[in-house]
Design an enzyme around this catalytic site. Sequence first.
Site, short mmCIF file in Angstrom:
data_model
loop_
_atom_site.label_atom_id
_atom_site.label_comp_id
_atom_site.label_asym_id
_atom_site.label_seq_id
_atom_site.Cartn_x
_atom_site.Cartn_y
_atom_site.Cartn_z
N SER A 14 -2.88 4.29 -13.00
CA SER A 14 -2.93 5.14 -11.82
C SER A 14 -3.51 6.48 -12.19
O SER A 14 -3.29 6.98 -13.30
CB SER A 14 -1.51 5.33 -11.28
OG SER A 14 -1.51 6.31 -10.26
N ASN A 16 -2.85 8.96 -10.15
CA ASN A 16 -1.97 9.84 -9.38
C ASN A 16 -0.89 10.39 -10.33
O ASN A 16 -0.03 9.65 -10.81
CB ASN A 16 -1.36 8.99 -8.25
CG ASN A 16 -0.33 9.73 -7.44
OD1 ASN A 16 0.37 10.62 -7.94
ND2 ASN A 16 -0.20 9.34 -6.18
N LYS A 19 2.82 9.64 -9.57
CA LYS A 19 3.23 8.26 -9.85
C LYS A 19 3.41 8.06 -11.35
O LYS A 19 4.38 7.45 -11.80
CB LYS A 19 2.13 7.30 -9.37
CG LYS A 19 2.44 6.57 -8.12
CD LYS A 19 1.38 5.49 -7.91
CE LYS A 19 1.24 5.14 -6.46
NZ LYS A 19 0.14 4.20 -6.22
N ASP A 75 0.97 -0.76 -6.03
CA ASP A 75 0.26 -0.49 -4.78
C ASP A 75 1.33 -0.45 -3.71
O ASP A 75 2.22 -1.31 -3.68
CB ASP A 75 -0.76 -1.59 -4.48
CG ASP A 75 -1.78 -1.10 -3.46
OD1 ASP A 75 -2.48 -0.12 -3.74
OD2 ASP A 75 -1.83 -1.66 -2.35
N SER A 76 1.27 0.56 -2.88
CA SER A 76 2.37 0.74 -1.93
C SER A 76 1.87 1.31 -0.62
O SER A 76 0.72 1.75 -0.53
CB SER A 76 3.42 1.68 -2.54
OG SER A 76 2.81 2.87 -2.98
N PHE A 158 6.52 12.97 -0.40
CA PHE A 158 5.06 12.98 -0.24
C PHE A 158 4.69 11.97 0.84
O PHE A 158 5.55 11.28 1.40
CB PHE A 158 4.36 12.65 -1.57
CG PHE A 158 4.58 11.23 -2.03
CD1 PHE A 158 5.75 10.85 -2.65
CD2 PHE A 158 3.61 10.25 -1.80
CE1 PHE A 158 5.95 9.53 -3.06
CE2 PHE A 158 3.80 8.93 -2.22
CZ PHE A 158 4.98 8.58 -2.84
N HIS A 186 11.53 1.67 -2.29
CA HIS A 186 10.79 0.42 -2.49
C HIS A 186 10.27 0.32 -3.93
O HIS A 186 10.29 -0.73 -4.53
CB HIS A 186 9.63 0.36 -1.48
CG HIS A 186 8.85 1.64 -1.36
ND1 HIS A 186 9.45 2.86 -1.09
CD2 HIS A 186 7.52 1.92 -1.51
CE1 HIS A 186 8.53 3.81 -1.07
NE2 HIS A 186 7.36 3.28 -1.33
P1 IMP Z 1 -1.71 3.69 -3.30
O1 IMP Z 1 -1.80 4.78 -4.31
O2 IMP Z 1 -3.01 3.05 -2.96
O3 IMP Z 1 -0.66 2.69 -3.66
O4 IMP Z 1 -1.28 4.41 -1.94
C1 IMP Z 1 0.03 4.52 -1.57
C2 IMP Z 1 0.11 5.35 -0.29
O5 IMP Z 1 1.20 4.83 0.50
C3 IMP Z 1 0.46 6.79 -0.56
O6 IMP Z 1 -0.67 7.59 -0.59
C4 IMP Z 1 1.35 7.15 0.63
O7 IMP Z 1 0.54 7.44 1.70
C5 IMP Z 1 2.05 5.86 0.97
N1 IMP Z 1 3.35 5.78 0.29
C6 IMP Z 1 3.69 4.91 -0.70
N2 IMP Z 1 4.95 5.14 -1.11
C7 IMP Z 1 5.40 6.17 -0.37
C8 IMP Z 1 6.64 6.87 -0.36
O8 IMP Z 1 7.59 6.63 -1.13
N3 IMP Z 1 6.73 7.87 0.54
C9 IMP Z 1 5.73 8.20 1.40
N4 IMP Z 1 4.56 7.60 1.42
C10 IMP Z 1 4.39 6.57 0.54
#
Ligand code: IMP
Length: 201
Positions: A14, A16, A19, A75-76, A158, A186
């Site tokens: 990642s 990020n 994360k 991925d979330s 966030f 989650h």
């Molecule tokens: P990824 O980095 O492609 O997995 O994007 C995940 C996105 O889902 C994040 O940028 C948030 O917009 C949203 N997201 C995932 N987990 C959370 C959480 O715990 N709180 C709020 N938004 C979340």
Amino acid sequence: MARQFTESKIVIASHNAGKVSEIADLLEPLGVSVISAGEAGLPEPEETGKTFIENAELKAKAAASVSGLPALADDSGLSVSALGGAPGIYSARWAGENKDFESAMKRVADALLMSGQYDKTAHFHCALSLCWPDGALETFEGVLAGELIWPAKGDRGFGYDPMFVPNGYTQSFGEMDPNKKHAMSHRSIAFQKLLSTCFQK
Ligand code: IMP
């Protein structure tokens, strides 16, 4: 028996920083040293999957094959029932290049209003994949159900946190103590499954 993690180093696939540090904290008690995708000089793969699992797996596979180390990717996103699961895997993309989650939350609230439905149920979804350089792969999911509120409340957390109230609670994730959120999230549900399956030794 699932593949056991016996190595001492792992790449978090990642870019990020939030994360990476959250996952590093979770792995620290296990004596695993963590490097980020940025530190390993890994490119950010395009998220071409159609599901959370496909995206988590493609990120973990790419990082493991380029770095030669086991790699962990997640991925979330937020899935809203009345919107057929949107924004779902597009949760980050709804915030645009500037990662503007004020407008992403407003877009969700507007879409909900336009849908003409009273169903405010939603869930956060996380897929977590661990891939070894030889291609072995273990994937876990965590889902947390709740309800959306508008206007959003709180400035903690966030993403979509300020508009999400988990079932059984009255505070949004944006108002809640972060430790309380992390204990039920989650991501933590998926992570506990990973630990109890791949870190038994
Ligand atoms: P990824 O980095 O492609 O997995 O994007 C995940 C996105 O889902 C994040 O940028 C948030 O917009 C949203 N997201 C995932 N987990 C959370 C959480 O715990 N709180 C709020 N938004 C979340």
